[in-house]
Design a protein around this motif. Sequence first.
Motif, PDB file in Angstrom:
ATOM      1  N   LEU A 121      19.601  -7.358  64.230  1.00 17.66           N
ATOM      2  CA  LEU A 121      18.997  -6.757  63.042  1.00 17.66           C
ATOM      3  C   LEU A 121      18.094  -7.744  62.317  1.00 17.66           C
ATOM      4  O   LEU A 121      17.052  -7.359  61.770  1.00 17.66           O
ATOM      5  CB  LEU A 121      20.102  -6.244  62.114  1.00 17.66           C
ATOM      6  CG  LEU A 121      20.929  -5.081  62.676  1.00 17.66           C
ATOM      7  CD1 LEU A 121      22.059  -4.715  61.721  1.00 17.66           C
ATOM      8  CD2 LEU A 121      20.049  -3.866  62.959  1.00 17.66           C
ATOM      9  N   ARG A 122      18.480  -9.009  62.319  1.00 17.66           N
ATOM     10  CA  ARG A 122      17.616 -10.027  61.718  1.00 17.66           C
ATOM     11  C   ARG A 122      16.308 -10.136  62.490  1.00 17.66           C
ATOM     12  O   ARG A 122      15.233 -10.275  61.907  1.00 17.66           O
ATOM     13  CB  ARG A 122      18.332 -11.373  61.688  1.00 17.66           C
ATOM     14  CG  ARG A 122      17.526 -12.485  61.015  1.00 17.66           C
ATOM     15  CD  ARG A 122      18.256 -13.798  61.104  1.00 17.66           C
ATOM     16  NE  ARG A 122      17.432 -14.898  60.603  1.00 17.66           N
ATOM     17  CZ  ARG A 122      17.650 -16.172  60.879  1.00 17.66           C
ATOM     18  NH1 ARG A 122      18.688 -16.525  61.630  1.00 17.66           N
ATOM     19  NH2 ARG A 122      16.852 -17.114  60.398  1.00 17.66           N
ATOM     20  N   PHE A 123      16.396 -10.060  63.825  1.00 19.31           N
ATOM     21  CA  PHE A 123      15.190 -10.115  64.659  1.00 19.31           C
ATOM     22  C   PHE A 123      14.237  -8.992  64.299  1.00 19.31           C
ATOM     23  O   PHE A 123      13.035  -9.216  64.086  1.00 19.31           O
ATOM     24  CB  PHE A 123      15.577 -10.038  66.133  1.00 19.31           C
ATOM     25  CG  PHE A 123      14.421  -9.815  67.067  1.00 19.31           C
ATOM     26  CD1 PHE A 123      13.572 -10.856  67.411  1.00 19.31           C
ATOM     27  CD2 PHE A 123      14.181  -8.557  67.601  1.00 19.31           C
ATOM     28  CE1 PHE A 123      12.499 -10.650  68.269  1.00 19.31           C
ATOM     29  CE2 PHE A 123      13.117  -8.343  68.468  1.00 19.31           C
ATOM     30  CZ  PHE A 123      12.277  -9.391  68.797  1.00 19.31           C
ATOM     31  N   TYR A 124      14.728  -7.765  64.213  1.00 19.79           N
ATOM     32  CA  TYR A 124      13.848  -6.641  63.918  1.00 19.79           C
ATOM     33  C   TYR A 124      13.259  -6.740  62.511  1.00 19.79           C
ATOM     34  O   TYR A 124      12.093  -6.388  62.290  1.00 19.79           O
ATOM     35  CB  TYR A 124      14.595  -5.325  64.100  1.00 19.79           C
ATOM     36  CG  TYR A 124      14.840  -4.995  65.556  1.00 19.79           C
ATOM     37  CD1 TYR A 124      13.773  -4.804  66.431  1.00 19.79           C
ATOM     38  CD2 TYR A 124      16.131  -4.891  66.063  1.00 19.79           C
ATOM     39  CE1 TYR A 124      13.984  -4.528  67.769  1.00 19.79           C
ATOM     40  CE2 TYR A 124      16.356  -4.599  67.407  1.00 19.79           C
ATOM     41  CZ  TYR A 124      15.278  -4.427  68.250  1.00 19.79           C
ATOM     42  OH  TYR A 124      15.485  -4.158  69.568  1.00 19.79           O
ATOM     43  N   ARG A 125      14.036  -7.222  61.558  1.00 19.96           N
ATOM     44  CA  ARG A 125      13.497  -7.414  60.210  1.00 19.96           C
ATOM     45  C   ARG A 125      12.397  -8.462  60.219  1.00 19.96           C
ATOM     46  O   ARG A 125      11.338  -8.277  59.615  1.00 19.96           O
ATOM     47  CB  ARG A 125      14.621  -7.836  59.252  1.00 19.96           C
ATOM     48  CG  ARG A 125      14.110  -8.201  57.855  1.00 19.96           C
ATOM     49  CD  ARG A 125      15.264  -8.536  56.928  1.00 19.96           C
ATOM     50  NE  ARG A 125      16.063  -9.642  57.423  1.00 19.96           N
ATOM     51  CZ  ARG A 125      15.747 -10.924  57.273  1.00 19.96           C
ATOM     52  NH1 ARG A 125      14.624 -11.274  56.652  1.00 19.96           N
ATOM     53  NH2 ARG A 125      16.545 -11.868  57.723  1.00 19.96           N
ATOM     54  N   ARG A 126      12.621  -9.560  60.948  1.00 17.84           N
ATOM     55  CA  ARG A 126      11.661 -10.651  60.950  1.00 17.84           C
ATOM     56  C   ARG A 126      10.377 -10.305  61.693  1.00 17.84           C
ATOM     57  O   ARG A 126       9.289 -10.729  61.289  1.00 17.84           O
ATOM     58  CB  ARG A 126      12.295 -11.909  61.564  1.00 17.84           C
ATOM     59  CG  ARG A 126      13.310 -12.574  60.670  1.00 17.84           C
ATOM     60  CD  ARG A 126      12.637 -13.285  59.491  1.00 17.84           C
ATOM     61  NE  ARG A 126      11.862 -14.426  59.970  1.00 17.84           N
ATOM     62  CZ  ARG A 126      10.551 -14.557  59.858  1.00 17.84           C
ATOM     63  NH1 ARG A 126       9.830 -13.620  59.246  1.00 17.84           N
ATOM     64  NH2 ARG A 126       9.935 -15.620  60.332  1.00 17.84           N
ATOM     65  N   ILE A 127      10.457  -9.535  62.789  1.00 16.72           N
ATOM     66  CA  ILE A 127       9.211  -9.217  63.482  1.00 16.72           C
ATOM     67  C   ILE A 127       8.346  -8.293  62.624  1.00 16.72           C
ATOM     68  O   ILE A 127       7.124  -8.379  62.656  1.00 16.72           O
ATOM     69  CB  ILE A 127       9.436  -8.623  64.894  1.00 16.72           C
ATOM     70  CG1 ILE A 127      10.153  -7.279  64.840  1.00 16.72           C
ATOM     71  CG2 ILE A 127      10.161  -9.599  65.790  1.00 16.72           C
ATOM     72  CD1 ILE A 127      10.254  -6.596  66.203  1.00 16.72           C
TER      73      ILE A 127
END
Length: 223
Positions: free
Chosen positions: A183-189
């Motif tokens: 979820l952090r990955f998707y928020r950051r991209i």
Amino acid sequence: MLGGMRVVRSRRDQPEHLLADLADRPINYDPTTVGPGWLTDDHRRVLGYEQPGPPGELWCRARALVERYEFAPPELIRAHYRADAPLLGRHMVLEGHFLFAHFLMGVRVTAVVDESTPTRSHWGWSYETLTGHLERGKVDFHLHKNHTTGAVLFRATSYSNPSRTAHPLIRLGWRLFGRRTQLRFYRRIGEQMVALTASDAVVTAPTVRTAPRRSGVTIIDAG
């Protein structure tokens, strides 16, 4: 050896060596088995608005970033691939970072979409995980433009499940931290795409890919 993975001391040439090994690896799951128990994601970010009609400058900036995987947050993941490889069929080594460890995982671009109608434009690509990857599944990175409103949308969708062949300790770590990291990955991209496509964004030309600091251990999928 951890299940289908090797734990070794980190070296700069490891992604290159793994990349050369990916061509003969199959996809590590059967798409017909995807269903209950799999995680699904659908994350959308409006990047901005252009003039109504066909794609313009904002779209072009966004497409270049997505095609080169330059939207990925470097603190979480980096991609290694051959610059001369065509997008469809491209093999990539994804290098994830967690605490003291680097995780090297192979994927293949298995679909490219390029569609346009009088009312919308749609472009993007998808990768699927290969034998030895920590996960099983597919990720899509797509751009959409509404020709009426001028809105340009970045959309990331996926379905995934932990690999059945990973060592139990790896699966435990994924159960504890994996979903939070996803979820952090998707928020950051999404944040990266908004920042990098802004009209006043600072551009570095040519792109400089600084090699990450190598310390600790690397966990490599052994196929």
